[in-house]
Design an enzyme around this catalytic site. Structure first.
Site, mmCIF file in Angstrom:
data_model
loop_
_atom_site.group_PDB
_atom_site.id
_atom_site.type_symbol
_atom_site.label_atom_id
_atom_site.label_comp_id
_atom_site.label_asym_id
_atom_site.label_seq_id
_atom_site.Cartn_x
_atom_site.Cartn_y
_atom_site.Cartn_z
ATOM 1 N N PRO A 20 10.067 -7.275 -7.073
ATOM 2 C CA PRO A 20 9.380 -6.141 -6.435
ATOM 3 C C PRO A 20 10.239 -4.877 -6.451
ATOM 4 O O PRO A 20 11.373 -4.876 -5.963
ATOM 5 C CB PRO A 20 9.172 -6.630 -4.999
ATOM 6 C CG PRO A 20 9.258 -8.120 -5.082
ATOM 7 C CD PRO A 20 10.259 -8.396 -6.163
ATOM 8 N N GLU A 21 9.708 -3.826 -7.061
ATOM 9 C CA GLU A 21 10.379 -2.537 -7.082
ATOM 10 C C GLU A 21 9.692 -1.610 -6.085
ATOM 11 O O GLU A 21 8.788 -2.024 -5.360
ATOM 12 C CB GLU A 21 10.327 -1.952 -8.502
ATOM 13 C CG GLU A 21 10.990 -2.813 -9.569
ATOM 14 C CD GLU A 21 12.508 -2.776 -9.525
ATOM 15 O OE1 GLU A 21 13.074 -2.058 -8.670
ATOM 16 O OE2 GLU A 21 13.136 -3.472 -10.340
ATOM 17 N N LYS A 76 13.423 0.183 -1.791
ATOM 18 C CA LYS A 76 12.780 -1.125 -1.765
ATOM 19 C C LYS A 76 12.865 -1.796 -0.392
ATOM 20 O O LYS A 76 12.492 -2.960 -0.240
ATOM 21 C CB LYS A 76 13.413 -2.024 -2.836
ATOM 22 C CG LYS A 76 13.158 -1.533 -4.256
ATOM 23 C CD LYS A 76 13.733 -2.454 -5.308
ATOM 24 C CE LYS A 76 15.217 -2.262 -5.493
ATOM 25 N NZ LYS A 76 15.751 -3.031 -6.653
ATOM 26 N N ARG A 82 22.759 -3.192 -18.433
ATOM 27 C CA ARG A 82 21.323 -3.379 -18.229
ATOM 28 C C ARG A 82 20.544 -3.081 -19.501
ATOM 29 O O ARG A 82 20.825 -2.095 -20.205
ATOM 30 C CB ARG A 82 20.812 -2.463 -17.108
ATOM 31 C CG ARG A 82 21.562 -2.594 -15.776
ATOM 32 C CD ARG A 82 21.406 -3.983 -15.170
ATOM 33 N NE ARG A 82 20.025 -4.290 -14.864
ATOM 34 C CZ ARG A 82 19.429 -3.933 -13.723
ATOM 35 N NH1 ARG A 82 20.088 -3.244 -12.794
ATOM 36 N NH2 ARG A 82 18.166 -4.277 -13.500
#
Length: 271
Positions: free
Chosen positions: A2-3, A59, A261
């Site tokens: 979940p962002e 978040k 990333r």
């Protein structure tokens, strides 16, 4: 995971379902792992209390109550929420359940148990403790300029720094940089004022678009980079692999690692 868009969707769902209902009971399946305060203290603070409004920074979600303590929620990798009445409808991974006096229930779901719940006395105090910057959804050019001031690091890892733009995750950073036409490894101190302004506007625009689509990736505009990640059905396009190419210049989207990333970008448009 979940962002910010997902958490904002959860926040709005809670506003529509779970406010101003007295809480009769609270159960937490694995308090030692998922609760950041003592279970008895958590129950004592919430029994007979009620949620009155919600707030969010990045978040991190906050459920304010009538009697003061604020419930904090972080959704980890698999967190979600649910609202239901019948016991038979209890979601499989309901880790914390708030039982309302009217028979309805609000649940915190988390299959992998990386989410966390806690209590704080104020959102401002929590933000200070966690060193969170201004929320990415409302981040202004001035706030972003201040956050990036004198930073020589690559721009992408800085966007992931929650002290600068809480709520910007990996795919969001890629999308923002693509829309702003900025190369992910550009040193932050090389950005001109007009570029920072474009970057701040792109952060807000990407997040607003994602929230409007309720974070359903296939519903994002066809000119969005996210389709190249192939997480979901690609938007309708003239050719089968059109979504793998830049919608501006048709160059093949490339992938590299920046700050450890996975990073998607257009080698032609992003400079």
């Amino acid at each position: 995971m979940p962002e910010l868009p997902e958490v904002e969707t959860y926040r709005r769902f809670i506003d529509e379902t779970s406010l101003f209902q007295p809480i009769a009971e609270v159960e937490v399946q694995d308090p030692k792992r998922q609760l950041q305060v003592d279970l008895d203290d958590f129950r004592r603070a919430l029994r007979g209390n009620q949620f009155t409004q919600t707030a969010r920074i990045g978040k991190q979600l906050f459920l304010e109550t009538a009697r003061g303590p604020i419930v904090t929620m972080h959704f980890g990798m698999t967190g979600d929420v649910a609202y239901y009445k019948d016991e038979a409808d209890t979601p499989r991974f309901a880790r914390a359940i708030f039982h309302f006096e009217n028979g309805f229930k609000f649940a915190f779901l988390d299959s992998r148990k990386f989410g966390r719940l806690g209590l704080t006395q104020s959102v401002a105090a929590f933000r200070l403790q966690k060193k969170l910057g201004p929320d990415a959804l409302t981040l202004s050019t001035e706030e972003l300029t201040q956050g990036l001031a004198k930073k020589k690091s690559a721009i992408k890892p800085l966007l992931l720094d929650q002290r600068i733009a809480p709520g910007v995750g990996n795919w969001i950073a890629d999308e923002v940089l693509f829309q702003a036409q900025l190369e992910p490894e550009r040193p932050a101190d090389s950005l001109q004022p007009a570029e920072i302004n474009r970057l701040a506007a792109s952060i807000r625009e990407v997040l607003e678009t994602a929230i409007a689509a309720e974070a359903i990736y296939r519903d994002f505009p066809s000119h969005y980079l996210i389709h190249a990640r192939e997480w979901d059905e690609a938007p309708a396009s003239p050719t089968k692999d059109a979504h793998l190419h830049c919608p501006r210049c048709k160059t093949l989207i490339q992938k590299k690692y920046v700050g450890g990333r996975a990073t998607y970008f257009c080698p032609n448009c992003q400079v």
